[in-house]
Design an enzyme around this catalytic site. Structure first.
Site, PDB file in Angstrom:
ATOM      1  N   GLU A   8     -47.189  88.063 -55.901  1.00 25.39           N
ATOM      2  CA  GLU A   8     -46.890  87.087 -57.164  1.00 25.39           C
ATOM      3  C   GLU A   8     -46.948  85.686 -56.537  1.00 25.39           C
ATOM      4  OE1 GLU A   8     -42.892  88.081 -59.129  1.00 25.39           O
ATOM      5  OE2 GLU A   8     -42.596  86.025 -59.065  1.00 25.39           O
ATOM      6  N   HIS A  63     -71.158  74.777 -61.578  1.00 29.01           N
ATOM      7  CA  HIS A  63     -70.808  75.420 -60.643  1.00 29.01           C
ATOM      8  C   HIS A  63     -70.601  76.633 -60.594  1.00 29.01           C
ATOM      9  CE1 HIS A  63     -66.991  75.121 -62.490  1.00 29.01           C
ATOM     10  NE2 HIS A  63     -66.533  75.774 -61.408  1.00 29.01           N
ATOM     11  N   GLU A  98     -63.053  84.208 -61.344  1.00 29.10           N
ATOM     12  CA  GLU A  98     -62.036  83.386 -61.877  1.00 29.10           C
ATOM     13  C   GLU A  98     -61.192  83.665 -63.002  1.00 29.10           C
ATOM     14  OE1 GLU A  98     -62.154  78.643 -63.305  1.00 29.10           O
ATOM     15  OE2 GLU A  98     -63.812  79.604 -62.417  1.00 29.10           O
ATOM     16  N   GLU A 127     -57.398  77.120 -62.420  1.00 32.97           N
ATOM     17  CA  GLU A 127     -58.101  77.914 -61.772  1.00 32.97           C
ATOM     18  C   GLU A 127     -57.794  78.860 -60.667  1.00 32.97           C
ATOM     19  OE1 GLU A 127     -61.697  76.000 -60.322  1.00 32.97           O
ATOM     20  OE2 GLU A 127     -62.253  75.118 -62.009  1.00 32.97           O
TER      21      GLU A 127
END
Length: 400
Positions: free
Chosen positions: A112, A284, A291, A344
């Site tokens: 978590e 990128h 992601e 991200e």
């Protein structure tokens, strides 16, 4: 019954109603039933850039479309593979607790990771060696509990709201292992034997999982400390993200947090990105995993590039979740007049990205020129250092 309109119907009659018509004339009117609010929120789905092509699965889901779990003491909602099927590596839970509201004593099979969005909370945990951890966390603070470590979260005087991220896309916070649930499904004679007290001591235990419940606001942190003969945990479970010095570029800022500066966070890495108006998260990709994104404020547009000439563009705003499959090229533009802030997230112990600009700059120039058929203007502009966020040329200086 849909009113019929002539083929050359004047767009001025619609005022500012968006239509699926590109500037080059591609497309036509949408004259049928439609959700105007959704069309305004997703202009790049309604009118995709001409560079979009092929089929890429949906890479966006909003927490506003997620089911709310309401309890006395707070609420929660989640985005998992059920809501966003491509998001297989991570799942997110948005949760709020009232002043005194408690996310009960529990533990997970998954790691978590969390960031506090609003307010303050008290978190507690005990590791497998009996070492405890009790701390208060505020806006911008992170916490991380390894799989199997029991913990709790309680709202303080003003209540709180936070984002929880788990390293399994199919995770559901409603299927965690809770202390009240275990007690409710254990015979009282077993409980009595385990704790060395009469069965009557358990006459009023909950009959089911409490999950979130209302309690009194706890006293000051000092009054809640529990002396531990084994000491406290050797690696802190919390981290002050805003205390980090950010990477500053002309287009914005980035704060990276992973196991190198938050050692306990061995299974989730993250970056907090700010893109200023006129800025862009540079072209990128990430070489280590998918992601998972969470948009905190502002408005943005992300284009994702896959193989075989495939690309697709999505629009995001606060509360949205975005996703980018492993190694897909992408960039994110600020489409508003305020800073775009987002997270991200990666199922990894390290944050890693590959800059298109830096790659080209560190490759023999003649090879790059022959490959792309570009000249000295492009080659001289390449940077050997990485700028995670760039700024459009010709834009005036940013003034916050």
């Amino acid at each position: 019954m849909v009113e019929k309109r002539p083929y050359n119907y004047n767009q001025a009659a619609y005022g500012d109603i968006p239509q699926p018509i590109r500037k080059d004339g591609a497309g036509w009117w949408d004259l049928g039933p439609r959700d105007m609010i959704r069309d305004r929120e997703n202009p790049d789905l309604l009118v995709p850039p001409p560079t979009d092509a092929g089929m890429i699965p949906n890479l966006k889901f909003s927490f506003s479309d997620a089911h709310m779990q309401l309890n006395h003491g707070g609420w929660s909602r989640e985005v998992t593979v059920r809501e966003l099927p491509t998001a297989t590596t991570l799942a997110g839970v948005n949760m709020a607790l009232t002043p005194g509201g408690v996310r009960e004593l529990h533990w997970h099979q998954q790691a978590e990771w969390s960031i506090m969005l609003v307010g303050k909370a008290r978190i507690t945990a005990v590791d497998q060696n009996g070492r405890n951890f009790i701390a208060d966390v505020g806006v911008g603070d992170l916490w991380y509990f390894p799989p199997g470590v029991p913990h709790s979260i309680q709202g303080l005087e003003e209540g709180c709201e936070f984002l929880l991220v788990f390293d399994d896309g199919s995770f559901s916070d409603l299927n965690t292992l809770s202390i009240s649930d275990w007690f409710a499904h254990t015979p009282k004679d077993v409980l009595a034997a385990n704790f060395g007290v009469p069965e009557g001591a358990f006459a009023h235990i909950p009959l089911e999982q409490r999950y979130i419940f209302q309690a009194d606001v706890p006293g000051p942190l000092e009054s809640q400390q529990v002396p531990d003969p084994y000491g406290t945990v050797p690696r802190t479970f919390s981290h002050r993200l805003f205390a980090q010095k950010p990477i500053v570029t002309p287009g914005g800022t980035v704060r990276i947090v992973d196991s190198t500066n938050f050692p306990i966070s061995t299974q989730i890495a993250a970056a907090l990105v700010e893109i200023k108006p006129g800025g862009m998260r540079e072209m990128h990709w990430h070489p280590n995993n998918d992601e998972w994104q969470y948009y905190l404020s502002g408005m943005g547009r992300m284009t994702v590039f896959a193989a075989n000439g495939t690309a697709r563009t999505f629009d995001y705003r606060a509360g949205d979740v975005g996703y980018v499959p492993f190694a897909y090229g992408h960039y994110i533009q600020n489409t508003g007049d305020q800073s775009l802030w987002f997270l991200e997230m990666f199922k990894s112990d390290r944050f890693e990205d590959v800059s298109l600009n830096q790659w080209m700059a560190l490759t023999p120039h003649q090879l790059v020129q022959d490959n792309l058929q570009v000249g000295a203007e492009v080659m001289n502009a390449l940077r050997k250092e990485k700028w995670p966020v760039v700024r459009y040329s010709g834009m005036p200086p940013y003034c916050p």
